[in-house]
Design an enzyme around this catalytic site. Structure first.
Site, mmCIF file in Angstrom:
data_model
loop_
_atom_site.group_PDB
_atom_site.id
_atom_site.type_symbol
_atom_site.label_atom_id
_atom_site.label_comp_id
_atom_site.label_asym_id
_atom_site.label_seq_id
_atom_site.Cartn_x
_atom_site.Cartn_y
_atom_site.Cartn_z
ATOM 1 C CG HIS A 62 -1.849 -1.178 1.270
ATOM 2 N ND1 HIS A 62 -2.611 -1.643 0.221
ATOM 3 C CD2 HIS A 62 -2.040 -2.060 2.298
ATOM 4 C CE1 HIS A 62 -3.238 -2.738 0.596
ATOM 5 N NE2 HIS A 62 -2.904 -3.018 1.849
ATOM 6 C CG ASP A 122 -5.165 -6.453 0.003
ATOM 7 O OD1 ASP A 122 -5.365 -7.314 0.857
ATOM 8 O OD2 ASP A 122 -4.959 -5.260 0.296
HETATM 9 C C1 NGQ Z 1 -5.502 -7.393 6.235
HETATM 10 N N1 NGQ Z 1 -6.125 -5.714 4.684
HETATM 11 O O1 NGQ Z 1 -4.618 -7.750 7.005
HETATM 12 O O2 NGQ Z 1 -6.183 -8.202 5.612
HETATM 13 C C2 NGQ Z 1 -5.718 -5.925 6.023
HETATM 14 C C3 NGQ Z 1 -6.774 -5.427 6.964
HETATM 15 C C4 NGQ Z 1 -5.561 -4.577 8.963
HETATM 16 C C5 NGQ Z 1 -5.890 -4.554 4.101
HETATM 17 N N2 NGQ Z 1 -5.267 -3.662 4.772
HETATM 18 C C6 NGQ Z 1 -6.480 -5.599 8.396
HETATM 19 N N3 NGQ Z 1 -6.250 -4.324 2.865
HETATM 20 O O3 NGQ Z 1 -4.908 -3.842 8.242
HETATM 21 O O4 NGQ Z 1 -5.480 -4.534 10.195
HETATM 22 ZN ZN ZN Z 2 -3.094 -7.026 2.857
#
Ligand code: NGQ
Ligand code: ZN
Length: 493
Positions: A297, A348
């Site tokens: 990101h 993702d």
């Molecule tokens: C994840 N996903 O780990 O799947 C993360 C969300 C977080 C994205 N950031 C959870 N797209 O960041 O705590």
């Molecule tokens: Zn992720």
């Protein structure tokens, strides 16, 4: 630990010969090229057509397979389940509410589900033109946070799903210790993620035996890597130990190191408050970030951070459809690429599984904010297959994506993996196209999929748009999805 034990470029005799009508070599389309594939799944040589005179010629436009740098495979089954709420109440539809739905979803997800959902996601990725995937794997424990009899249970399910699909896999078990910058304990869904540095080292040692020995035809299709969930998921002290470990290059550690960073503005504010620096700034100051690293990101970065990521040679892992879906914001791609920055693409949360769609959404986000057209295309000099916007985007996704995964791929060259995607030249999206228009049309002509064949390590895994096991895989996926789809979203999300 040497995770690169299998990388001795093939001295072995060719296992097979692939003969392509047109193959992208560097930035040129070459006609009638034979590719000799070694026992190890790598390109032994590119040769003229005579070599493979007896073999069937694969028609169409053949390009390198695209690396998918960032996946949480299980999230494939929750695409579309967190779109409720919204309107003017920003908190009701925020990223953090989406995360609550994801945690809720995890309450029911079993190892069988992990395998079924991942296999479906991987087959879909192959059909769209991804040939390897970086699995950022943090789902280590059963609901409630116990331990499976086999500590590596869910990792092994991911390996099996990748085998079923035949996709290249870089499996990266994730360190995850805290629920925020203040060292908050893990709670709810997060209990399934608990893992420290020693735990990841143990997992990797155990899995090393499973990924195969040199000479095993499958070995080159699987690799291991490292990941830290985010700065908010580890304490300062833990992070320092991880950074020391990675920096020491212990046992010749060359594997990739991935981390989520600076995705949400709230994370930037919290990091400033807790650590006195912006997340990317803090990471660059406190870890030996170099070409092995992938910053996933990195949405919210200032000019100094942009310049420094580029200078270190790290790859930014952009996940455009997920970032759009979650309302993260836009990465300053033009400025970053202007400094020589490198980026790969990932799917993702799997609201899309297509490289063309990821790149299209990436480019459109930039065009909409900058009110310009191609950000990357070399419009002044329209020559070569990569001269347009589609080719320029794909070129980064191939080369920098391969770097981010420590994958010898993204190019048709001796020593690289024989991962190829064949585009159907008669498909309505591509018919009559030539030169750079082929790649531009793949990316920019909509969602119809012109991928006809896909080869991973020289093995054909998609033939005429179909995967040999797609029905069996879809059947298992449907069973899981029917049960999992009945989750109750926390209200408003
Ligand atoms: C994840 N996903 O780990 O799947 C993360 C969300 C977080 C994205 N950031 C959870 N797209 O960041 O705590
Ligand atoms: Zn992720």
């Amino acid at each position: 630990m040497n995770v690169d034990a299998h990388d001795d470029p093939g001295e072995t005799a060719p296992r097979s010969i692939l003969r392509f009508e047109r193959l992208l070599v560097g930035d040129q389309w070459r006609r009638d090229v034979c590719v000799e594939v070694g026992e190890d799944g790598r390109i032994a040589s590119l040769a003229p057509a005579e070599i493979g005179a007896g073999s069937e010629r694969v028609a169409g436009w053949t390009v390198p397979g695209v690396p998918n740098v960032h996946s949480h495979a299980f999230q494939r089954a929750m695409a579309g389940l967190a779109e409720g709420g919204g309107g003017t109440d920003r908190r009701a539809s925020s990223f953090w509410r989406w995360r609550e739905v994801m945690y809720e979803f995890l309450r029911r997800l079993s190892p069988d589900d992990v395998e079924a959902v991942a296999a479906q996601a991987y087959v879909e990725m192959l059909k769209a033109g991804f040939t390897c995937v970086g699995e950022f794997h943090y789902l280590h424990h059963p609901p409630g946070g116990g331990t499976y009899d086999d500590e590596a249970e869910t990792s092994r399910r991911i390996l099996r799903a990748a085998d079923t699909a035949g996709i290249g896999l870089v499996h990266m078990p994730v360190v995850y210790e805290t629920g925020g910058f203040g060292g908050e304990p893990l709670r709810g869904g997060q209990l399934r993620f608990r893992m420290d540095l020693e735990g990841v080292r143990r997992l990797l040692e155990g899995l090393e035996r499973d990924i195969g020995r040199p000479g095993d035809a499958q070995a080159g299709r699987r690799r291991l890597g490292w990941a830290v969930h985010s700065l908010r998921a580890v304490s300062r002290e833990s992070f320092d130990r991880i950074a020391d470990f990675v920096g020491s290059r212990e046992s010749g550690l060359q594997s990739p190191v991935h981390i989520h960073v600076a995705e949400q503005e709230r994370e930037v504010r919290e990091c400033l408050a807790a650590r006195g620096a912006r997340p990317v700034e803090w990471l660059l100051d406190n870890a030996p970030v170099d070409e092995r690293w992938c910053l996933v990101h990195a949405t919210h970065v200032d000019d100094a951070e942009v310049r420094e990521i580029a200078a270190r040679g790290a790859v930014v892992g952009l996940c455009p459809t997920t970032e759009a879906n979650l309302g993260d914001g836009l990465f300053p791609l033009g400025r970053f690429v202007g400094c020589g920055g490198r980026f790969g693409i990932g799917t993702d949360s799997h609201v899309s599984r297509s490289p063309a769609e990821e790149l299209r959404v990436l480019e459109y986000g930039q065009r909409l904010t900058l009110r310009t057209r191609s950000v990357l295309g070399r419009t002044a000099d329209q020559e070569g297959a990569l001269a347009g916007a589609g080719g320029a985007l794909l070129d980064r996704a191939w080369q920098d994506g391969a770097q981010a995964l420590g994958w010898d791929g993204g190019r048709a060259a001796a020593g690289c993996r024989a991962d190829f995607v064949v585009l159907d030249s008669d498909h309505p999206a591509l018919v009559g196209r030539d030169g750079h228009a082929v790649l531009d049309s793949w990316v920019f002509s909509g969602t119809d999929n012109p991928v006809s064949h896909v080869f991973v390590g020289g093995v054909r895994v998609i033939e005429d748009g179909r995967h040999a096991r797609e029905e069996e895989v879809a059947r298992a996926f449907r069973e899981s999805a029917r049960r999992l789809g009945r989750i109750r979203s926390p209200s408003g999300a």
